[in-house]
Write an enzyme that holds these catalytic residues in place. Structure first.
Site, PDB file in Angstrom:
ATOM      1  N   GLY A 125      13.467  11.600   5.231  1.00  0.00           N
ATOM      2  CA  GLY A 125      14.876  11.253   5.093  1.00  0.00           C
ATOM      3  C   GLY A 125      15.100   9.833   5.938  1.00  0.00           C
ATOM      4  N   ILE A 158      15.991  10.250  -1.988  1.00  0.00           N
ATOM      5  CA  ILE A 158      14.873  11.276  -1.171  1.00  0.00           C
ATOM      6  C   ILE A 158      14.090  12.036  -2.027  1.00  0.00           C
ATOM      7  CG2 ILE A 158      14.780  12.954   0.657  1.00  0.00           C
ATOM      8  CD1 ILE A 158      15.697   9.999   1.421  1.00  0.00           C
ATOM      9  N   GLN A 280     -11.182  -9.757 -28.899  1.00  0.00           N
ATOM     10  CA  GLN A 280     -11.606 -10.302 -27.523  1.00  0.00           C
ATOM     11  C   GLN A 280     -10.451 -10.277 -26.614  1.00  0.00           C
ATOM     12  OE1 GLN A 280     -13.448 -14.115 -27.858  1.00  0.00           O
ATOM     13  NE2 GLN A 280     -15.499 -13.053 -28.166  1.00  0.00           N
ATOM     14  N   GLU A 364       8.607   2.742  -0.275  1.00  0.00           N
ATOM     15  CA  GLU A 364       7.885   2.435   0.827  1.00  0.00           C
ATOM     16  C   GLU A 364       7.497   0.964   1.057  1.00  0.00           C
ATOM     17  OE1 GLU A 364       4.977   5.618   1.725  1.00  0.00           O
ATOM     18  OE2 GLU A 364       6.060   7.045   0.368  1.00  0.00           O
ATOM     19  N   GLY A 365       8.085   0.151   0.963  1.00  0.00           N
ATOM     20  CA  GLY A 365       7.983  -1.341   1.172  1.00  0.00           C
ATOM     21  C   GLY A 365       7.914  -1.938  -0.119  1.00  0.00           C
TER      22      GLY A 365
END
Length: 399
Positions: A125, A158, A280, A364-365
């Site tokens: 948290g 969270i 392609q 997380e960033g």
């Protein structure tokens, strides 16, 4: 000495998790995603396979495998769905490894062992409504009162908010010191004044539980202070090193899933008298996925190697997280494009991959934060200082 081979134990682990995903997740994930349900029984089954503490030492209830074994678990789980990799990222990466690094022996005995065994679930948290990348802006407080701390505040976004038994919670014990006044606490769900609430309406990771935490005069014993007062910021950043490692590994698994689905479709679908894999421009997208897979995997396993050596690797982890998540997002976008109109339907899994791929680019960033971090390392503006406690290096079990 560089060795890019997996050990027999790692190969066996990969096959074990892959079989688990194919049997326990793949047949049901479409329905779980549509209904926004998290199957709690997954934790029980993961625990039966000893996967809830794969890299936790055996003395603390884990399997005692190396850190790249954790990466393998996260790869294969995300191949099934991001929700289940996220669960292991939070439980093992953010919570259990942080207890292993910073916890007292008493805390490890009480909290880490049951978590490594899968008997209890751990969560993390840190994020608040007005504090994401700017950690110093958290508002949650912890005031000392005799032998306890009294926590008040709120956390949001969270993972496992409604499921976890234990939470690592970060709060100010001295706001005048700014980020040096943040401390970390182990909070139990059963403590009076604690409550949680789910967040609905997410773009992706719908089969994962995400929510808010509320602390209304929650009394936490001083024995549940993790580390020392004022070490919370350092503890949080070291925890994110472990979490980002697992997120990057999961991104490798998502690229793998996109590639598998796209190759299969390339052989099934025909246009202009030939398989679309013969065109392609489609091959260009397949090649881009393969490049992303190999580059990301090498970056992730380099981090695992450094962790095995007991070396701090914040810089390398940041790069792996940024690049792998970016490649996963691009791979999912290309996978939808390869599937054409069918890619826009949940008849095929690639639309879920695209929705799921966006969150890891943010949490997380964010991509932008990691870009800044990498530039500052290169320019010499950022340097990692030694921590008071380090994550233990991996040591093979003695026969």
């Amino acid at each position: 000495m560089m060795n890019f081979d997996f050990t027999p134990e790692q190969e066996m682990l990969r096959q074990t998790v892959r079989k688990f995903v194919d049997k326990e997740i793949m047949p049901y994930i479409k329905e779980w995603d549509e209904r926004g349900e998290f199957d709690r029984n997954i934790f029980k089954r993961l625990a039966e396979l000893n996967l809830m503490g794969v890299c936790i030492p055996e003395e603390y209830g884990g399997m005692g495998m190396d850190y790249n074994s954790l990466a393998i678990v996260c790869e294969e789980l995300e191949r099934g769905d991001t929700a289940f990799r996220t669960a292991v990222s939070v439980h093992t990466g953010l919570n259990s490894l942080t207890l292993l690094q910073w916890g007292t022996e008493e805390q490890k005995q009480k909290y880490l062992i049951p978590q490594a065994r899968g008997e209890k679930i751990g969560a993390f948290g840190l994020t608040e409504p007005n504090a994401g990348s700017d950690v110093a802006s958290i508002q949650t407080t912890a005031v000392r009162d005799g032998d306890d701390y009294i926590l008040n505040g709120q956390k949001t976004w969270i993972s496992l908010a409604d499921i976890a038994d234990h939470f690592l919670v970060f709060a100010y014990t001295d706001k005048s010191k700014k980020h040096r006044g943040i401390s970390a606490f182990i909070v139990e769900r059963t403590m009076p004044g604690f409550s949680s609430r789910p967040i609905k309406g997410k773009l992706g990771i719908r089969s994962g539980n995400t929510g808010e935490l509320f602390f209304d005069n929650v009394r936490v014993p001083k024995e549940n202070l993790l580390g020392e007062e004022g070490e919370g910021f350092k503890i949080a950043m070291s925890a994110l090193d472990n979490g980002r490692f697992t997120v990057a590994a999961g991104a490798v698994g998502l690229i793998m899933a996109c590639l598998e689905a796209s190759v299969k479709y390339c052989h099934e679908r025909k246009t202009f008298g030939k398989e679309i894999g013969r065109h392609q421009l489609v091959q260009q997208m397949i090649a881009r996925m393969e490049a992303g897979l190999q580059i990301s995997r090498l970056l992730v396993y380099k981090v695992g190697f450094l962790k095995n050596e007991g070396r701090r690797c914040t810089r390398e982890t940041s790069l792996a997280k940024w690049i792998a998540c970016d490649y996963a997002n691009k791979a999912a976008d290309d996978a939808v494009q390869i599937h054409g109109a069918y890619g826009y339907s949940n008849e095929y899994p690639v639309e879920r991959y695209l929705r799921n791929s966006k969150a890891p680019v943010i949490y997380e960033g964010t991509r932008e934060i990691h870009t800044i971090m990498q530039a500052e390392y290169v320019l010499g503006y950022r340097q990692d200082k030694p921590l008071r406690k380090t994550l233990p290096a991996w040591r093979p079990a003695e026969n």
